[in-house]
Write a protein that holds these residues in place. Structure first.
Motif, PDB file in Angstrom:
ATOM      1  N   TRP A  16       0.839  -1.200   0.000  1.00 45.37           N
ATOM      2  CA  TRP A  16       0.000   0.000   0.000  1.00 45.37           C
ATOM      3  C   TRP A  16       0.879   1.256   0.000  1.00 45.37           C
ATOM      4  O   TRP A  16       0.618   2.201  -0.749  1.00 45.37           O
ATOM      5  CB  TRP A  16      -0.954   0.018   1.198  1.00 45.37           C
ATOM      6  CG  TRP A  16      -1.844   1.201   1.127  1.00 45.37           C
ATOM      7  CD1 TRP A  16      -3.041   1.293   0.482  1.00 45.37           C
ATOM      8  CD2 TRP A  16      -1.580   2.511   1.665  1.00 45.37           C
ATOM      9  NE1 TRP A  16      -3.530   2.573   0.582  1.00 45.37           N
ATOM     10  CE2 TRP A  16      -2.665   3.331   1.301  1.00 45.37           C
ATOM     11  CE3 TRP A  16      -0.545   3.058   2.406  1.00 45.37           C
ATOM     12  CZ2 TRP A  16      -2.737   4.679   1.665  1.00 45.37           C
ATOM     13  CZ3 TRP A  16      -0.615   4.399   2.762  1.00 45.37           C
ATOM     14  CH2 TRP A  16      -1.703   5.194   2.393  1.00 45.37           C
ATOM     15  N   GLY A  65      -7.910  -3.233   6.939  1.00 39.15           N
ATOM     16  CA  GLY A  65      -7.936  -2.838   5.539  1.00 39.15           C
ATOM     17  C   GLY A  65      -7.494  -1.409   5.287  1.00 39.15           C
ATOM     18  O   GLY A  65      -7.225  -0.627   6.200  1.00 39.15           O
ATOM     19  N   SER A  66      -7.450  -1.063   4.005  1.00 42.46           N
ATOM     20  CA  SER A  66      -6.884   0.215   3.575  1.00 42.46           C
ATOM     21  C   SER A  66      -7.918   1.302   3.294  1.00 42.46           C
ATOM     22  O   SER A  66      -7.547   2.384   2.830  1.00 42.46           O
ATOM     23  CB  SER A  66      -6.044   0.000   2.310  1.00 42.46           C
ATOM     24  OG  SER A  66      -6.879  -0.369   1.223  1.00 42.46           O
ATOM     25  N   SER A  77     -10.775   3.757  -4.481  1.00 34.34           N
ATOM     26  CA  SER A  77     -10.802   2.317  -4.223  1.00 34.34           C
ATOM     27  C   SER A  77     -12.192   1.728  -4.435  1.00 34.34           C
ATOM     28  O   SER A  77     -12.446   0.599  -4.049  1.00 34.34           O
ATOM     29  CB  SER A  77     -10.313   2.036  -2.799  1.00 34.34           C
ATOM     30  OG  SER A  77     -11.144   2.693  -1.866  1.00 34.34           O
ATOM     31  N   TYR A  85      -8.542  -5.845  -4.238  1.00 29.55           N
ATOM     32  CA  TYR A  85      -9.352  -5.747  -3.026  1.00 29.55           C
ATOM     33  C   TYR A  85      -8.854  -6.723  -1.968  1.00 29.55           C
ATOM     34  O   TYR A  85      -8.744  -6.381  -0.787  1.00 29.55           O
ATOM     35  CB  TYR A  85     -10.830  -6.004  -3.332  1.00 29.55           C
ATOM     36  CG  TYR A  85     -11.679  -5.973  -2.091  1.00 29.55           C
ATOM     37  CD1 TYR A  85     -12.048  -4.764  -1.517  1.00 29.55           C
ATOM     38  CD2 TYR A  85     -12.070  -7.149  -1.473  1.00 29.55           C
ATOM     39  CE1 TYR A  85     -12.805  -4.732  -0.357  1.00 29.55           C
ATOM     40  CE2 TYR A  85     -12.822  -7.125  -0.312  1.00 29.55           C
ATOM     41  CZ  TYR A  85     -13.181  -5.922   0.238  1.00 29.55           C
ATOM     42  OH  TYR A  85     -13.919  -5.892   1.392  1.00 29.55           O
ATOM     43  N   ARG A  88      -5.680  -5.641  -0.096  1.00 26.99           N
ATOM     44  CA  ARG A  88      -5.928  -4.423   0.671  1.00 26.99           C
ATOM     45  C   ARG A  88      -6.626  -4.698   2.001  1.00 26.99           C
ATOM     46  O   ARG A  88      -6.542  -3.894   2.929  1.00 26.99           O
ATOM     47  CB  ARG A  88      -6.739  -3.427  -0.151  1.00 26.99           C
ATOM     48  CG  ARG A  88      -5.924  -2.767  -1.241  1.00 26.99           C
ATOM     49  CD  ARG A  88      -6.814  -1.908  -2.136  1.00 26.99           C
ATOM     50  NE  ARG A  88      -6.061  -1.289  -3.188  1.00 26.99           N
ATOM     51  CZ  ARG A  88      -5.447  -0.111  -3.084  1.00 26.99           C
ATOM     52  NH1 ARG A  88      -5.523   0.576  -1.981  1.00 26.99           N
ATOM     53  NH2 ARG A  88      -4.761   0.368  -4.094  1.00 26.99           N
ATOM     54  N   THR A  89      -7.295  -5.814   2.127  1.00 25.29           N
ATOM     55  CA  THR A  89      -7.935  -6.153   3.405  1.00 25.29           C
ATOM     56  C   THR A  89      -6.907  -6.462   4.481  1.00 25.29           C
ATOM     57  O   THR A  89      -7.227  -6.415   5.666  1.00 25.29           O
ATOM     58  CB  THR A  89      -8.904  -7.345   3.262  1.00 25.29           C
ATOM     59  OG1 THR A  89      -8.162  -8.507   2.884  1.00 25.29           O
ATOM     60  CG2 THR A  89     -10.004  -7.054   2.250  1.00 25.29           C
ATOM     61  N   TRP A  90      -5.664  -6.778   4.073  1.00 29.37           N
ATOM     62  CA  TRP A  90      -4.603  -7.090   5.030  1.00 29.37           C
ATOM     63  C   TRP A  90      -3.761  -5.878   5.404  1.00 29.37           C
ATOM     64  O   TRP A  90      -2.827  -5.989   6.202  1.00 29.37           O
ATOM     65  CB  TRP A  90      -3.723  -8.216   4.497  1.00 29.37           C
ATOM     66  CG  TRP A  90      -4.434  -9.509   4.685  1.00 29.37           C
ATOM     67  CD1 TRP A  90      -5.158 -10.193   3.761  1.00 29.37           C
ATOM     68  CD2 TRP A  90      -4.559 -10.226   5.907  1.00 29.37           C
ATOM     69  NE1 TRP A  90      -5.719 -11.298   4.333  1.00 29.37           N
ATOM     70  CE2 TRP A  90      -5.362 -11.344   5.650  1.00 29.37           C
ATOM     71  CE3 TRP A  90      -4.067 -10.031   7.196  1.00 29.37           C
ATOM     72  CZ2 TRP A  90      -5.686 -12.269   6.632  1.00 29.37           C
ATOM     73  CZ3 TRP A  90      -4.393 -10.953   8.178  1.00 29.37           C
ATOM     74  CH2 TRP A  90      -5.192 -12.056   7.890  1.00 29.37           C
ATOM     75  N   ASP A  92      -2.866  -2.747   7.479  1.00 32.42           N
ATOM     76  CA  ASP A  92      -3.145  -2.303   8.841  1.00 32.42           C
ATOM     77  C   ASP A  92      -2.900  -0.797   8.905  1.00 32.42           C
ATOM     78  O   ASP A  92      -1.782  -0.334   8.696  1.00 32.42           O
ATOM     79  CB  ASP A  92      -2.226  -3.043   9.816  1.00 32.42           C
ATOM     80  CG  ASP A  92      -2.544  -2.740  11.268  1.00 32.42           C
ATOM     81  OD1 ASP A  92      -2.486  -1.548  11.654  1.00 32.42           O
ATOM     82  OD2 ASP A  92      -2.831  -3.679  12.020  1.00 32.42           O
TER      83      ASP A  92
END
Length: 176
Positions: A16, A65-66, A77, A85, A88-90, A92
């Motif tokens: 990210w 998520g982001s 997004s 997607y 991006r859920t990982w 922090d």
């Protein structure tokens, strides 16, 4: 003892950061920027989740998520491909904020690395070199001018910098 696994959080958060603050053009620059982002995300994640239990809990609950970070930097997004997607859920948010602080403040980077030295994470990982984070050379700086720019990273860094400073003080490391 099982090694704490924060690899998904570290990889996603570093990804990210590099996508939000792209490196200079060229393959070498991309690799160097990724290394800096990964080192910052690693130290931040190890500070945020200092034990195997903490790492296990984030693996179960997920890091959040982001979404807020994307909004903060003006990224669209809403129409992400499924594969974008998923990673991006990982991401922090707190790890990203702390990593942004470490990338733009050498004093905090040094204090954070000192704080994780001798931790459960470094005991499991062995001898880890965070030189690209704590002592970037000219090549590192040219590779990641946006990723190291204090004004550009300020909105992300400010989100949770107070918590980072508190964590560093609690670890008896003077962050300056």
């Amino acid at each position: 003892m099982r090694r704490p696994d924060l690899s998904s959080v570290i990889a996603a958060t570093a990804q990210w950061l590099v996508r939000a603050y792209p490196p200079a053009t060229g393959t070498l620059n991309a690799v160097l920027a990724e290394a800096q982002a990964r080192q910052a995300a690693t130290v931040a994640a190890w500070l945020r989740y200092p034990t195997s239990m903490d790492a296990a809990l984030v693996a179960i609950a997920g890091p959040g998520g982001s979404g807020r970070l994307d909004w903060l930097v003006g990224a669209d997004s809403t129409e992400l491909a499924e594969e974008d997607y998923a990673w991006r859920t990982w991401v922090d948010e707190i790890v990203a904020s702390w990593a942004a602080s470490l990338l733009t403040r050498p004093d905090l980077a040094a204090a954070a690395v000192a704080a994780v030295t001798g931790s459960e994470h470094t005991a499991q990982a062995g001898d880890v070199d965070f030189r690209r984070l704590t002592a970037p050379d000219e090549l590192d700086r040219r590779a990641a001018p946006l990723l190291r720019h204090p004004d550009l990273l300020a909105p992300v860094a400010r989100l949770h910098r107070a918590q980072l400073l508190e964590r560093l003080r609690a670890g008896a490391v003077d962050p300056g």
